[in-house]
Design a protein around this motif. Structure first.
Motif, PDB file in Angstrom:
ATOM      1  N   TYR A 177       0.828  -1.203   0.000  1.00 42.74           N
ATOM      2  CA  TYR A 177       0.000   0.000   0.000  1.00 42.74           C
ATOM      3  C   TYR A 177       0.866   1.258   0.000  1.00 42.74           C
ATOM      4  N   ALA A 178       2.014   1.199   0.672  1.00 38.23           N
ATOM      5  CA  ALA A 178       2.925   2.351   0.672  1.00 38.23           C
ATOM      6  C   ALA A 178       3.414   2.657  -0.741  1.00 38.23           C
ATOM      7  N   ALA A 179       3.660   1.603  -1.519  1.00 41.55           N
ATOM      8  CA  ALA A 179       4.093   1.807  -2.907  1.00 41.55           C
ATOM      9  C   ALA A 179       2.998   2.504  -3.708  1.00 41.55           C
ATOM     10  N   LEU A 180       1.742   2.124  -3.458  1.00 39.87           N
ATOM     11  CA  LEU A 180       0.627   2.793  -4.142  1.00 39.87           C
ATOM     12  C   LEU A 180       0.555   4.264  -3.723  1.00 39.87           C
ATOM     13  N   GLY A 181       0.742   4.515  -2.436  1.00 40.29           N
ATOM     14  CA  GLY A 181       0.717   5.902  -1.953  1.00 40.29           C
ATOM     15  C   GLY A 181       1.843   6.733  -2.531  1.00 40.29           C
ATOM     16  N   MET A 182       3.031   6.127  -2.642  1.00 45.86           N
ATOM     17  CA  MET A 182       4.168   6.824  -3.239  1.00 45.86           C
ATOM     18  C   MET A 182       3.874   7.172  -4.697  1.00 45.86           C
ATOM     19  N   ALA A 183       3.319   6.200  -5.433  1.00 44.74           N
ATOM     20  CA  ALA A 183       2.994   6.437  -6.838  1.00 44.74           C
ATOM     21  C   ALA A 183       1.966   7.551  -6.987  1.00 44.74           C
ATOM     22  N   ALA A 184       0.952   7.552  -6.111  1.00 46.80           N
ATOM     23  CA  ALA A 184      -0.073   8.597  -6.180  1.00 46.80           C
ATOM     24  C   ALA A 184       0.523   9.957  -5.867  1.00 46.80           C
ATOM     25  N   GLY A 185       1.399  10.008  -4.860  1.00 52.56           N
ATOM     26  CA  GLY A 185       2.037  11.272  -4.513  1.00 52.56           C
ATOM     27  C   GLY A 185       2.933  11.791  -5.618  1.00 52.56           C
ATOM     28  N   LEU A 186       3.648  10.876  -6.278  1.00 57.69           N
ATOM     29  CA  LEU A 186       4.515  11.280  -7.390  1.00 57.69           C
ATOM     30  C   LEU A 186       3.694  11.825  -8.549  1.00 57.69           C
ATOM     31  N   ALA A 195      -3.713  14.639  -4.879  1.00 63.29           N
ATOM     32  CA  ALA A 195      -3.939  16.084  -4.857  1.00 63.29           C
ATOM     33  C   ALA A 195      -2.907  16.797  -4.003  1.00 63.29           C
ATOM     34  N   SER A 196      -2.388  16.102  -2.975  1.00 62.81           N
ATOM     35  CA  SER A 196      -1.394  16.736  -2.096  1.00 62.81           C
ATOM     36  C   SER A 196      -0.052  16.884  -2.794  1.00 62.81           C
ATOM     37  N   GLY A 197       0.272  15.915  -3.676  1.00 60.52           N
ATOM     38  CA  GLY A 197       1.532  16.006  -4.410  1.00 60.52           C
ATOM     39  C   GLY A 197       2.757  15.727  -3.571  1.00 60.52           C
ATOM     40  N   HIS A 198       2.609  15.010  -2.441  1.00 61.13           N
ATOM     41  CA  HIS A 198       3.733  14.699  -1.567  1.00 61.13           C
ATOM     42  C   HIS A 198       3.948  13.188  -1.519  1.00 61.13           C
ATOM     43  N   PRO A 199       4.947  12.667  -2.261  1.00 59.70           N
ATOM     44  CA  PRO A 199       5.159  11.216  -2.343  1.00 59.70           C
ATOM     45  C   PRO A 199       5.431  10.555  -0.990  1.00 59.70           C
ATOM     46  N   VAL A 200       6.296  11.170  -0.183  1.00 59.84           N
ATOM     47  CA  VAL A 200       6.641  10.565   1.111  1.00 59.84           C
ATOM     48  C   VAL A 200       5.414  10.527   2.013  1.00 59.84           C
ATOM     49  N   PHE A 201       4.651  11.617   2.013  1.00 62.59           N
ATOM     50  CA  PHE A 201       3.425  11.642   2.814  1.00 62.59           C
ATOM     51  C   PHE A 201       2.446  10.588   2.315  1.00 62.59           C
ATOM     52  N   GLY A 202       2.344  10.445   0.996  1.00 64.22           N
ATOM     53  CA  GLY A 202       1.449   9.438   0.436  1.00 64.22           C
ATOM     54  C   GLY A 202       1.848   8.034   0.857  1.00 64.22           C
ATOM     55  N   ALA A 203       3.165   7.756   0.797  1.00 59.80           N
ATOM     56  CA  ALA A 203       3.646   6.427   1.168  1.00 59.80           C
ATOM     57  C   ALA A 203       3.392   6.143   2.643  1.00 59.80           C
ATOM     58  N   THR A 204       3.696   7.110   3.507  1.00 60.29           N
ATOM     59  CA  THR A 204       3.539   6.883   4.944  1.00 60.29           C
ATOM     60  C   THR A 204       2.059   6.811   5.337  1.00 60.29           C
ATOM     61  N   LEU A 205       1.212   7.602   4.657  1.00 56.65           N
ATOM     62  CA  LEU A 205      -0.215   7.582   4.981  1.00 56.65           C
ATOM     63  C   LEU A 205      -0.828   6.232   4.610  1.00 56.65           C
ATOM     64  N   LEU A 206      -0.499   5.730   3.407  1.00 60.09           N
ATOM     65  CA  LEU A 206      -1.047   4.435   2.983  1.00 60.09           C
ATOM     66  C   LEU A 206      -0.433   3.293   3.776  1.00 60.09           C
ATOM     67  N   PHE A 207       0.830   3.452   4.193  1.00 61.32           N
ATOM     68  CA  PHE A 207       1.464   2.455   5.061  1.00 61.32           C
ATOM     69  C   PHE A 207       0.704   2.367   6.378  1.00 61.32           C
ATOM     70  N   THR A 208       0.343   3.533   6.923  1.00 67.62           N
ATOM     71  CA  THR A 208      -0.414   3.578   8.180  1.00 67.62           C
ATOM     72  C   THR A 208      -1.795   2.968   8.008  1.00 67.62           C
ATOM     73  N   PHE A 209      -2.448   3.280   6.888  1.00 70.10           N
ATOM     74  CA  PHE A 209      -3.757   2.705   6.585  1.00 70.10           C
ATOM     75  C   PHE A 209      -3.691   1.177   6.565  1.00 70.10           C
ATOM     76  N   ALA A 210      -2.671   0.629   5.908  1.00 70.33           N
ATOM     77  CA  ALA A 210      -2.539  -0.821   5.808  1.00 70.33           C
ATOM     78  C   ALA A 210      -2.170  -1.447   7.151  1.00 70.33           C
ATOM     79  N   LEU A 211      -1.411  -0.725   7.982  1.00 68.98           N
ATOM     80  CA  LEU A 211      -1.118  -1.250   9.317  1.00 68.98           C
ATOM     81  C   LEU A 211      -2.407  -1.398  10.121  1.00 68.98           C
ATOM     82  N   GLY A 212      -3.325  -0.443   9.922  1.00 66.50           N
ATOM     83  CA  GLY A 212      -4.626  -0.569  10.570  1.00 66.50           C
ATOM     84  C   GLY A 212      -5.347  -1.823  10.098  1.00 66.50           C
ATOM     85  N   MET A 213      -5.263  -2.105   8.795  1.00 68.41           N
ATOM     86  CA  MET A 213      -5.872  -3.323   8.257  1.00 68.41           C
ATOM     87  C   MET A 213      -5.209  -4.573   8.838  1.00 68.41           C
TER      88      MET A 213
END
Length: 236
Positions: free
Chosen positions: A73-82, A167-185
């Motif tokens: 999921y972090a990889a998906l978040g990174m891609a979205a942020g990029l 929309a935020s345009g921040h790859p690192v934030f995207g990766a860490t946010l989706l990583f956190t989401f998946a940790l919740g899962m």
């Protein structure tokens, strides 16, 4: 609830800790939706078959599984942020808000069963006792693959998060946010995998899991309406 939804985009763009807390809670709740919830016993069964009766080993295997899934999921978040950083000016355009708002509303409709997103046939067998190698490395690989296998089940919620991250345009934030989401899962998997006795106390999937799904539908609908209102403001 309204102020929280209206402030969420600013939390995402600013990297607020509240955004991580919401993402983590969202990940936990997604685990109890009708599509993902039935997979929990199968995954826990896979972990239990390789723990050898050791609670410590069961915890380590569960954690390796959760981290593997979180990295997917972090990889998906990174891609979205990029993608958002590349098209930063586009995502700030009113038309982008209009498109994002309509996509959120469309995704919310799938949570209200107006239409169904396809789910892979392999899903019920994911993590089966004979489907992966043993050891922490095997659990980690199963977690990586499960992130892809379960992805369609989380698509509406995951899609909403990816839209915001883009929309935020921040790859690192995207990766860490989706990583956190998946940790919740992964948290229910870690808890159930470590304390196998809890599995017998799990309620069966039913009306309550549908209510969780509907709640996500309402949140996505509100987020979509907010984005449409923002598009209207920017067009004026």
């Amino acid at each position: 609830m309204g102020p929280l939804i209206s402030s969420f985009p600013s939390y995402l763009q600013g990297g607020s800790p509240l955004a991580y807390g919401i993402a983590f809670l969202g990940g936990i709740l997604v685990s109890f939706t009708p599509c993902v919830y039935p997979v929990l016993p199968v995954t826990v069964g896979y972990i239990g078959s390789r723990s050898g009766g050791s609670r410590r080993r069961a915890f380590l295997l569960s954690a390796a599984y959760a981290v593997g899934m979180a990295l997917t999921y972090a990889a998906l978040g990174m891609a979205a942020g990029l993608s958002g950083s590349v098209f930063g000016e586009t995502t700030a355009h009113p038309l982008a808000y209009l498109v994002l708002g309509n996509v959120c509303i469309l995704l919310s409709l799938s949570l209200f069963d107006v239409f169904h997103l396809p789910t892979p046939a392999i899903l019920p067998r994911a993590g089966g006792p004979g489907s992966a190698p043993r050891g922490m490395g095997g659990a980690f690989v199963v977690g990586l693959l499960s992130g892809l296998v379960v992805g369609p089940c989380t698509a509406p919620v995951l899609g909403g998060l990816l839209l915001y991250v883009g929309a935020s345009g921040h790859p690192v934030f995207g990766a860490t946010l989706l990583f956190t989401f998946a940790l919740g899962m992964g948290l229910p998997v870690v808890a159930l995998g470590t304390f196998a006795g809890l599995l017998s106390n799990l309620p069966k999937a039913g009306g309550w899991t549908v209510k969780v799904q509907r709640a996500f539908g309402v949140l996505l609908l509100l987020a979509g309406e907010y984005l449409l209102l923002e598009a209207g403001k920017r067009l004026v």
